[in-house]
Each structure stands twice: as C-alpha cells, then as structure tokens.
Design a protein around this motif. Structure first.
Motif, PDB file in Angstrom:
ATOM      1  N   ASN A  20       0.852  -1.200   0.000  1.00 20.09           N
ATOM      2  CA  ASN A  20       0.000   0.000   0.000  1.00 20.09           C
ATOM      3  C   ASN A  20       0.880   1.240   0.000  1.00 20.09           C
ATOM      4  N   LEU A  29      -4.998  -1.547   4.997  1.00 19.29           N
ATOM      5  CA  LEU A  29      -4.175  -2.732   4.734  1.00 19.29           C
ATOM      6  C   LEU A  29      -4.482  -3.830   5.748  1.00 19.29           C
ATOM      7  N   GLY A 108      -3.314  -1.778  -1.443  1.00 19.24           N
ATOM      8  CA  GLY A 108      -4.428  -1.084  -0.792  1.00 19.24           C
ATOM      9  C   GLY A 108      -4.721  -1.703   0.575  1.00 19.24           C
ATOM     10  N   ASN A 110      -6.577   1.748  -0.025  1.00 17.40           N
ATOM     11  CA  ASN A 110      -6.201   3.136   0.199  1.00 17.40           C
ATOM     12  C   ASN A 110      -7.314   3.919   0.877  1.00 17.40           C
ATOM     13  N   THR A 124      -0.551   4.084  -4.254  1.00 18.11           N
ATOM     14  CA  THR A 124      -1.313   2.830  -4.232  1.00 18.11           C
ATOM     15  C   THR A 124      -1.337   2.189  -5.615  1.00 18.11           C
TER      16      THR A 124
END
Length: 311
Positions: A20, A29, A108, A110, A124
């Motif tokens: 991420n 995450l 991600g 995100n 990302t």
C-alpha cells in the motif's frame, strides 16, 4: 530471506502479496489482510512501507539501500520497508525477501479514491503498476473515504466486496488465461453497504485544480488525504506542526481551488453514483488520437522550418 513457513494445506493455495502507500499499520491494509487470511483461500504475504508514502507516484529508491523489518500480522508473513510502494512491490516479487513469487499483488486498501488523473499521483496504484511491469497480475484498491460518514469498519466491507474479483483473477491465472497486458484499479463507494454493483469503467480526466498559499505553519495549511480528496477525518490522520517558519524560509501549501469532473461511464462519475468501479489500466496513458495526428503533421514541418531559420 524468508522461507514463508506454512501448513501443508497452504501449498495448494495461491499466494497474494499485499502492499500500500498508507503504511503497514494503516487500517485499510490491516483489514484487507484479515479478510484475505480469514477466507482461508490464500497464502498471504505483506511487503509495505513502514510509514505513510501517499502521493509519491511511482518513485523508487535508487542510490541507497532500504531498511526492512519483520512485522507480526496474524496469518501472514509480513515486512515493513523504508522505501516507496514501488520499492515494496519490487522487493516483494524479487525472491530476495520471500522464497517465491506471488501469484497476485494487491495494493491497498487506500484511504480515499484514486480516479481520473489522480491515478498518476497515487502510490497505491504504483504498487500495482510495478507488479504489472514485471508481468505479475496486480490490482490496486481504494475506498472513497469521507470524513464524518466513513469508519474503519468500512474497510472490512470493502475487502469482502473485492474477494470475488480476487478469486476470479486467480482462477484465470491458474487456467493461464489471465491477460498480462494491463492491471486493474478498483474504487469502492463511500456507502459500500448499499453499493449498486460492479461496473467496468475507463479512466477519466477528473482532477482537483490546485494552487498554493503562503502559511505560517504546517497546521495552518491543513492536510489532504492521499487520494487528494477534500474530505478528511481529523481522527484518521496526524499532522506535524512547525509553529514558526525557519529563519530565511517561507512556507507554502497546496490548496484545492476547484475540480474537473468526467463524462458518463468514467471511473469517478460511476464511483459517485455508488458503483464499485473496475478500471483496466496500462503502464502509461497514450495521447488521444487527434493529438497524435496533429504532431504527425507538425513534426516534419517544424524541423524543416526552424532548421532553415537557424542557418
């Protein structure tokens, strides 16, 4: 470096690696990893930045080594890296850190959407793009976080909504039918519980128009999310405060001064309508046809004209 010890049942499982740009401790995450692990469908690796690296795009660490530290995440083999998201993916798929190459890289989830031209800024998306550069299937995933409406529980719902896509990709990979000429960018709407379904979209041209203003401290300037969305939650991010300007220095901060939105069927507009958008991406965005046609005619005449005038 790591033998990725797993039980015998994991040998038949596909391997996914998570990275991420919000950092290895980010709730997006951690929720994604928990959902992947609890599904019992995947062997999960994590190689993510040791701190927030939002909006670094596809920058890499070149001249200096990166520091790597093992991190305890239940059900996964995880490392925090001092580099960028692209560094993390590159290291994680290299077999220098893990003993095998992952079947799929997921970047991600995100905090904030990544649509339109903002995809260029996104660390990302870069985490997934780096895998694509190396012929490894990849997906970037972002949640359209809005302060006052969203909560960390939404990341779990977002991860669960992506599971069918991850599983379908891995099935295609197993059948050797998955295309390697692109990667996917997924954005999930703010009201994930009541999403309108999955929609294949194209990258649009949405972007925030930004300017600069002089400030006296970091806090006065405020802080935008990694997606460069305006909506933020003060409890979700911290900010460094410099109460005085260093001698001989001026402080300037970006500020949003407007937005450009898209036409129908683009990623941003479809996301705002409540869809989970699935957007195929390539390494770069080619110039539009009319622009290429212009320069095809322009280049020979320009060289001829200005080479002659220079004599």
């Amino acid at each position: 470096m790591d033998n990725d010890n797993n039980n015998n049942s994991s040998d038949a499982m596909p391997t996914v690696m998570v990275t991420n740009d919000d950092g290895i401790d980010a709730p997006g995450l951690r929720s994604l990893v928990r959902v992947l692990v609890s599904s019992n469908r995947f062997r999960v690796l994590v190689c993510a930045p040791d701190s927030e690296k939002s909006a670094v795009s596809h920058s890499i660490t070149w001249r200096h080594p990166v520091a790597v530290k093992k991190v305890d995440i239940d059900g996964a083999t995880a490392y925090a890296v001092s580099g960028t998201p692209a560094d993390c993916t590159s290291l994680g798929i290299s077999e220098a850190l893990f003993s095998s190459v992952p079947d799929l890289v997921i970047s991600g989830i995100n905090m904030g959407s990544n649509c339109g031209y903002h995809i260029i800024y996104s660390g990302t998306v870069a985490g997934a793009r780096e895998a694509f550069f190396n012929d490894i299937p990849a997906v970037s995933v972002s949640y359209d976080w809005v302060g006052g409406k969203s909560s960390v529980d939404d990341y779990k719902l977002a991860a669960e909504a992506c599971l069918p896509i991850f599983s379908a990709i891995l099935a295609e990979i197993k059948n050797k039918s998955y295309p390697l000429r692109g990667f996917l960018n997924i954005d999930l709407p703010t009201d994930i519980t009541n999403h309108k379904g999955y929609k294949l979209t194209r990258q649009g041209k949405s972007i925030f128009k930004m300017g600069w203003k002089q400030v006296i401290s970091e806090r006065q300037g405020g802080k935008m999310l990694s997606s460069m969305e305006m909506e933020s939650d003060s409890s979700a991010r911290t900010e460094n405060d410099t109460s005085t300007v260093p001698a001989g220095h001026l402080l300037f901060k970006r500020e949003v001064r407007g937005a450009v939105l898209d036409e129908v069927d683009t990623d941003k507009l479809s996301l705002q309508e409540g869809y989970i958008t699935v957007t195929p991406l390539g390494a770069v965005s080619p110039a539009e046809t009319d622009v290429h046609s212009f320069f095809k005619e322009w280049l020979p005449s320009a060289i001829q004209q200005f080479s002659s005038s220079a004599l």
